[in-house]
Design a protein around this motif. Structure first.
Motif, short mmCIF file in Angstrom:
data_model
loop_
_atom_site.label_atom_id
_atom_site.label_comp_id
_atom_site.label_asym_id
_atom_site.label_seq_id
_atom_site.Cartn_x
_atom_site.Cartn_y
_atom_site.Cartn_z
N GLN A 64 0.83 -1.20 0.00
CA GLN A 64 0.00 0.00 0.00
C GLN A 64 0.87 1.25 0.00
O GLN A 64 0.63 2.19 -0.77
CB GLN A 64 -0.92 0.01 1.22
N LYS A 65 1.90 1.28 0.83
CA LYS A 65 2.79 2.44 0.89
C LYS A 65 3.52 2.63 -0.43
O LYS A 65 3.70 3.77 -0.89
CB LYS A 65 3.79 2.27 2.04
N ARG A 66 3.93 1.55 -1.05
CA ARG A 66 4.63 1.64 -2.34
C ARG A 66 3.70 2.20 -3.41
O ARG A 66 4.10 3.03 -4.22
CB ARG A 66 5.14 0.26 -2.73
N ASN A 67 2.46 1.74 -3.42
CA ASN A 67 1.50 2.22 -4.43
C ASN A 67 1.12 3.68 -4.21
O ASN A 67 0.79 4.39 -5.17
CB ASN A 67 0.26 1.34 -4.45
N LEU A 68 1.15 4.15 -2.97
CA LEU A 68 0.83 5.54 -2.69
C LEU A 68 1.96 6.48 -3.08
O LEU A 68 1.77 7.69 -3.15
CB LEU A 68 0.52 5.71 -1.20
N THR A 69 3.15 5.94 -3.34
CA THR A 69 4.29 6.76 -3.72
C THR A 69 4.12 7.34 -5.12
O THR A 69 4.57 8.45 -5.39
CB THR A 69 5.58 5.91 -3.66
N HIS A 70 3.48 6.61 -6.00
CA HIS A 70 3.36 7.02 -7.40
C HIS A 70 2.48 8.26 -7.55
O HIS A 70 1.54 8.47 -6.78
CB HIS A 70 2.80 5.89 -8.25
N VAL A 71 2.78 9.05 -8.56
CA VAL A 71 2.03 10.27 -8.84
C VAL A 71 0.74 9.91 -9.57
O VAL A 71 0.72 8.98 -10.39
CB VAL A 71 2.88 11.24 -9.68
N ALA A 72 -0.34 10.64 -9.27
CA ALA A 72 -1.62 10.43 -9.93
C ALA A 72 -2.02 11.71 -10.67
O ALA A 72 -1.39 12.76 -10.50
CB ALA A 72 -2.68 10.06 -8.92
N LEU A 73 -3.05 11.61 -11.47
CA LEU A 73 -3.58 12.77 -12.18
C LEU A 73 -4.89 13.21 -11.54
O LEU A 73 -5.65 12.38 -11.03
CB LEU A 73 -3.81 12.44 -13.65
N VAL A 74 -5.14 14.50 -11.57
CA VAL A 74 -6.39 15.04 -11.05
C VAL A 74 -7.52 14.62 -11.97
O VAL A 74 -7.38 14.61 -13.20
CB VAL A 74 -6.29 16.58 -10.96
N ALA A 75 -8.66 14.26 -11.39
CA ALA A 75 -9.81 13.82 -12.17
C ALA A 75 -10.35 14.97 -13.03
O ALA A 75 -10.20 16.15 -12.69
CB ALA A 75 -10.91 13.32 -11.23
N LYS A 76 -10.97 14.60 -14.14
CA LYS A 76 -11.53 15.60 -15.06
C LYS A 76 -12.53 16.53 -14.36
O LYS A 76 -12.58 17.72 -14.62
CB LYS A 76 -12.24 14.91 -16.22
N ALA A 77 -13.33 15.95 -13.44
CA ALA A 77 -14.35 16.73 -12.75
C ALA A 77 -13.73 17.81 -11.87
O ALA A 77 -14.34 18.86 -11.65
CB ALA A 77 -15.22 15.81 -11.91
N ASP A 78 -12.52 17.59 -11.37
CA ASP A 78 -11.89 18.54 -10.46
C ASP A 78 -10.89 19.46 -11.16
O ASP A 78 -10.39 20.41 -10.55
CB ASP A 78 -11.15 17.78 -9.35
N GLU A 79 -10.58 19.19 -12.41
CA GLU A 79 -9.56 19.96 -13.10
C GLU A 79 -9.88 21.45 -13.16
O GLU A 79 -8.99 22.28 -12.98
CB GLU A 79 -9.36 19.43 -14.52
N GLY A 80 -11.11 21.80 -13.38
CA GLY A 80 -11.50 23.21 -13.47
C GLY A 80 -11.25 23.95 -12.18
O GLY A 80 -10.73 25.08 -12.18
N HIS A 81 -11.59 23.33 -11.05
CA HIS A 81 -11.39 23.96 -9.76
C HIS A 81 -9.91 24.16 -9.46
O HIS A 81 -9.48 25.20 -8.98
CB HIS A 81 -12.02 23.12 -8.65
N VAL A 82 -9.11 23.14 -9.78
CA VAL A 82 -7.67 23.21 -9.50
C VAL A 82 -7.01 24.26 -10.40
O VAL A 82 -6.18 25.05 -9.94
CB VAL A 82 -7.01 21.83 -9.68
N LYS A 83 -7.42 24.30 -11.66
CA LYS A 83 -6.84 25.30 -12.57
C LYS A 83 -7.20 26.72 -12.13
O LYS A 83 -6.39 27.63 -12.23
CB LYS A 83 -7.33 25.05 -14.00
N ALA A 84 -8.41 26.88 -11.60
CA ALA A 84 -8.80 28.21 -11.09
C ALA A 84 -7.95 28.60 -9.89
O ALA A 84 -7.53 29.76 -9.76
CB ALA A 84 -10.28 28.19 -10.73
N MET A 85 -7.67 27.65 -9.01
CA MET A 85 -6.84 27.94 -7.85
C MET A 85 -5.40 28.26 -8.25
O MET A 85 -4.73 29.05 -7.60
CB MET A 85 -6.85 26.76 -6.87
N LEU A 86 -4.94 27.63 -9.34
CA LEU A 86 -3.58 27.89 -9.81
C LEU A 86 -3.50 29.14 -10.68
O LEU A 86 -2.42 29.54 -11.10
CB LEU A 86 -3.07 26.68 -10.60
N GLY A 87 -4.63 29.73 -10.99
CA GLY A 87 -4.65 30.94 -11.80
C GLY A 87 -4.45 30.66 -13.27
O GLY A 87 -3.99 31.53 -14.02
N LEU A 88 -4.81 29.46 -13.73
CA LEU A 88 -4.64 29.09 -15.14
C LEU A 88 -5.91 29.28 -15.95
O LEU A 88 -5.89 29.12 -17.16
CB LEU A 88 -4.21 27.62 -15.23
N LYS A 89 -6.99 29.62 -15.31
CA LYS A 89 -8.27 29.70 -16.01
C LYS A 89 -8.76 31.12 -16.05
O LYS A 89 -8.57 31.90 -15.15
CB LYS A 89 -9.28 28.82 -15.30
#
Length: 65
Positions: free
Chosen positions: A40-65
């Motif tokens: 479990q710890k090994r699998n949590l080490t890998h990087v994941a991608l933000v879900a499509k549904a949340d991408e808009g919110h994250v981009k707004a917080m980063l100032g990309l939108k």
């Protein structure tokens, strides 16, 4: 109109890929690791991608939108 500010917590937690997707880290990897299995710890080490549904919110917080 004033400039929009970037969310400081989001700057530290998210990163953009070359294709414009947003990388994130997995949760549950910071403490109380003795009771978690090695797999479990090994699998949590890998990087994941933000879900499509949340991408808009994250981009707004980063100032990309």
């Amino acid at each position: 109109m004033p400039k929009t500010k970037t969310h400081s917590g989001s700057k530290k937690r998210f990163a953009l890929t070359g294709t414009g997707k947003i990388k994130r880290k997995h949760a549950y990897k910071s403490h109380i690791l003795t009771k978690k299995e090695t797999k479990q710890k090994r699998n949590l080490t890998h990087v994941a991608l933000v879900a499509k549904a949340d991408e808009g919110h994250v981009k707004a917080m980063l100032g990309l939108k």
